[in-house]
Design an enzyme around this catalytic site. Structure first.
Site, PDB file in Angstrom:
ATOM      1  NE  ARG A   1      -0.554   1.813   3.633  1.00 21.57           N
ATOM      2  CZ  ARG A   1       0.580   2.495   3.834  1.00 21.57           C
ATOM      3  NH1 ARG A   1       1.720   1.893   4.098  1.00 21.57           N
ATOM      4  NH2 ARG A   1       0.594   3.807   3.764  1.00 21.57           N
ATOM      5  N   GLY A   2       0.226   2.430  -0.042  1.00 22.58           N
ATOM      6  CA  GLY A   2       0.967   3.690  -0.117  1.00 22.58           C
ATOM      7  C   GLY A   2       1.087   4.066  -1.586  1.00 22.58           C
ATOM      8  CB  ALA A   3       0.168   7.151  -3.409  1.00 20.25           C
TER       9      ALA A   3
ATOM     10  NE  ARG B   1      -6.195   0.996  -1.964  1.00 15.07           N
ATOM     11  CZ  ARG B   1      -5.598   1.545  -0.895  1.00 15.07           C
ATOM     12  NH1 ARG B   1      -4.313   1.325  -0.674  1.00 15.07           N
ATOM     13  NH2 ARG B   1      -6.279   2.322  -0.069  1.00 15.07           N
TER      14      ARG B   1
ATOM     15  CD  GLN C   1      -3.712   2.893   6.676  1.00 20.51           C
ATOM     16  OE1 GLN C   1      -4.375   3.284   7.629  1.00 20.51           O
ATOM     17  NE2 GLN C   1      -4.247   2.759   5.475  1.00 20.51           N
TER      18      GLN C   1
ATOM     19  CG  ASP D   1      -3.094   8.352  -1.416  1.00 23.07           C
ATOM     20  OD1 ASP D   1      -3.031   8.923  -0.318  1.00 23.07           O
ATOM     21  OD2 ASP D   1      -2.752   7.170  -1.588  1.00 23.07           O
TER      22      ASP D   1
ATOM     23  CG  ASN E   1      -2.752  11.802   2.683  1.00 23.27           C
ATOM     24  OD1 ASN E   1      -2.152  10.927   2.034  1.00 23.27           O
ATOM     25  ND2 ASN E   1      -2.514  11.998   3.967  1.00 23.27           N
ATOM     26  CE  LYS E   2      -5.603   5.853   4.084  1.00 26.72           C
ATOM     27  NZ  LYS E   2      -6.520   5.047   3.222  1.00 26.72           N
TER      28      LYS E   2
HETATM   29  O1  MRU Z   1      -4.731   3.415   1.943  1.00 24.02           O
HETATM   30  P1  MRU Z   1      -3.244   3.607   1.967  1.00 24.02           P
HETATM   31  O2  MRU Z   1      -2.604   3.083   3.196  1.00 24.02           O
HETATM   32  O3  MRU Z   1      -2.583   3.121   0.706  1.00 24.02           O
HETATM   33  O4  MRU Z   1      -3.101   5.179   1.991  1.00 24.02           O
HETATM   34  C1  MRU Z   1      -1.834   5.757   2.037  1.00 24.02           C
HETATM   35  C2  MRU Z   1      -1.869   7.205   2.245  1.00 24.02           C
HETATM   36  O5  MRU Z   1      -2.906   7.827   2.321  1.00 24.02           O
HETATM   37  C3  MRU Z   1      -0.552   7.900   2.280  1.00 24.02           C
HETATM   38  O6  MRU Z   1      -0.603   9.033   3.090  1.00 24.02           O
HETATM   39  C4  MRU Z   1      -0.241   8.324   0.842  1.00 24.02           C
HETATM   40  O7  MRU Z   1      -0.227   7.208   0.010  1.00 24.02           O
HETATM   41  C5  MRU Z   1       1.007   9.024   0.739  1.00 24.02           C
HETATM   42  S1  MRU Z   1       2.334   7.906   0.957  1.00 24.02           S
HETATM   43  C6  MRU Z   1       3.683   8.672   0.628  1.00 24.02           C
END
Ligand code: MRU
Length: 343
Positions: free
Chosen positions: A51-53, A85, A182, A223, A233-234
């Protein structure tokens, strides 16, 4: 980054497939899994094992290299991966970097080049973001924007890691980030491994701590950033930005240019992922014996809404920390960032 003294990467190409940390097992254990097919890779993204963009972009790039190695059509593989996603635009960037490759060797070379460019960008974000830190800066972050989300460095955590190495002793306030936690599960783990001082807070405590003067800076990842600087973002990020503005605390977003989607004029055009209600209705954690269990939090039959991201409007963002410097979250600022890449 090192884990228990051993150098580790979140995602890595190997002869067997794509080796990756299965992030669902953290912080209880460091589990390494291997995606041996496009379907394995797609499932790893959907279930958030990866996970993570920026990281899902790199992982998807290697998944296309895997398809090429297996002689599978790249377009069909890319379509499957793209469906996993919807919010992080980096996923499409990683696929675009590889899908035109003529053969397996050039697909792998393209995936590696995309990965390397992302690592270089994250390191540069760290160097530029360092300007936001003084000795002992108390930085509030949300979700996980460290090396589990962005190969080797992170975005929001990259300047924190550099600040620590420069002896600036940053203190990180980590939002737990319900429902997937997270912050609680991944960011605290990363910071502990790096020996960086931090404290975990309940999501609801962020505005209070900002109001009481316990936060000097809010720094998160993103993201997808629209052409006007609105940043997805999250879920929960927007609330932190509002609280920061109310109390004149700077709110910055750290992201590589691959996260900026100029085809989205504003944040309204960014697709927001809706995830399974079970994530809100239940929680998972280890019991005293270290056995991981899932428990129900609400009465059986409760309805839940689970938007996974929110959009912080550009006017609340003090600046975007990119690999080419900190730029204003405006159409002009973003255009200037892309211009700098051509210099
Ligand atoms: O749902 P996730 O855990 O993939 O979401 C991740 C985030 O929202 C991070 O803040 C985002 O990807 C930036 S990571 C550098």
């Amino acid at each position: 980054m090192k884990v228990g003294g051993r150098e580790m990467r979140a995602v890595e190409w190997s002869e067997d497939g794509i080796r990756h940390i299965d992030q669902r097992a953290l912080p209880e254990r460091v589990a390494i899994a291997t995606a041996r097919s496009v379907e394995d890779a797609a499932r790893a993204i959907e279930t958030m094992a990866v996970r993570g963009a920026p990281l899902i972009g790199v992982f998807a790039a290697y998944a296309l290299a895997l398809a090429a190695k297996r002689g599978e059509p790249l377009d069909a593989a890319a379509e499957r991966l793209l469906r996993t996603r919807p919010t992080a635009v980096n996923l499409a960037r990683g696929l675009d970097a590889v899908r035109g490759a003529a053969d397996a060797a050039s697909a792998l070379a393209a995936a590696r080049a995309y990965d390397d460019a992302g690592v270089a960008a994250a390191a540069a974000i760290g160097r530029h973001g360092l300007a936001l830190f003084r000795h002992g800066t108390r930085v509030l972050t949300h979700c996980n924007a460290g090396w589990l989300a962005v190969q080797d460095w992170g975005t929001a955590l990259a300047p924190v890691y550099l600040a620590a190495r420069e002896g600036l002793a940053p203190f990180v306030i980590v939002g737990e980030t319900r429902p997937r936690l997270q912050g609680a599960r991944l960011t605290t783990w990363e910071l502990r491994e790096e020996g960086i001082a931090h404290a975990l807070i309940a999501d609801g405590a962020a505005a209070h701590l900002i109001q009481r003067g316990a936060v000097d800076l809010v720094l998160t990842g993103a993201d997808r950033i629209a052409a006007n600087g609105d940043a997805a973002n999250k879920i929960g990020t927007y609330g932190r930005a509002l609280a920061a503005r109310a109390h004149a605390i700077p709110f910055y977003v750290a992201a590589p240019l691959t996260t900026i989607d100029r085809a989205c004029a504003t944040g309204d055009a960014i697709p927001i992922e809706e995830r399974d209600a079970e994530e809100v209705l239940t929680a998972e954690g280890a019991d005293a014996g270290g056995v991981v269990t899932r428990v129900r939090l609400a009465p059986e039959g409760t309805r839940a809404l689970n938007p996974a991201f929110d959009v912080t409007p550009a006017h609340l963002i003090a600046g975007i920390v990119t690999e080419v410097g900190i730029v204003p979250a405006t159409v002009a600022g973003i255009a200037e960032a892309f211009r700098r890449t051509k210099d």
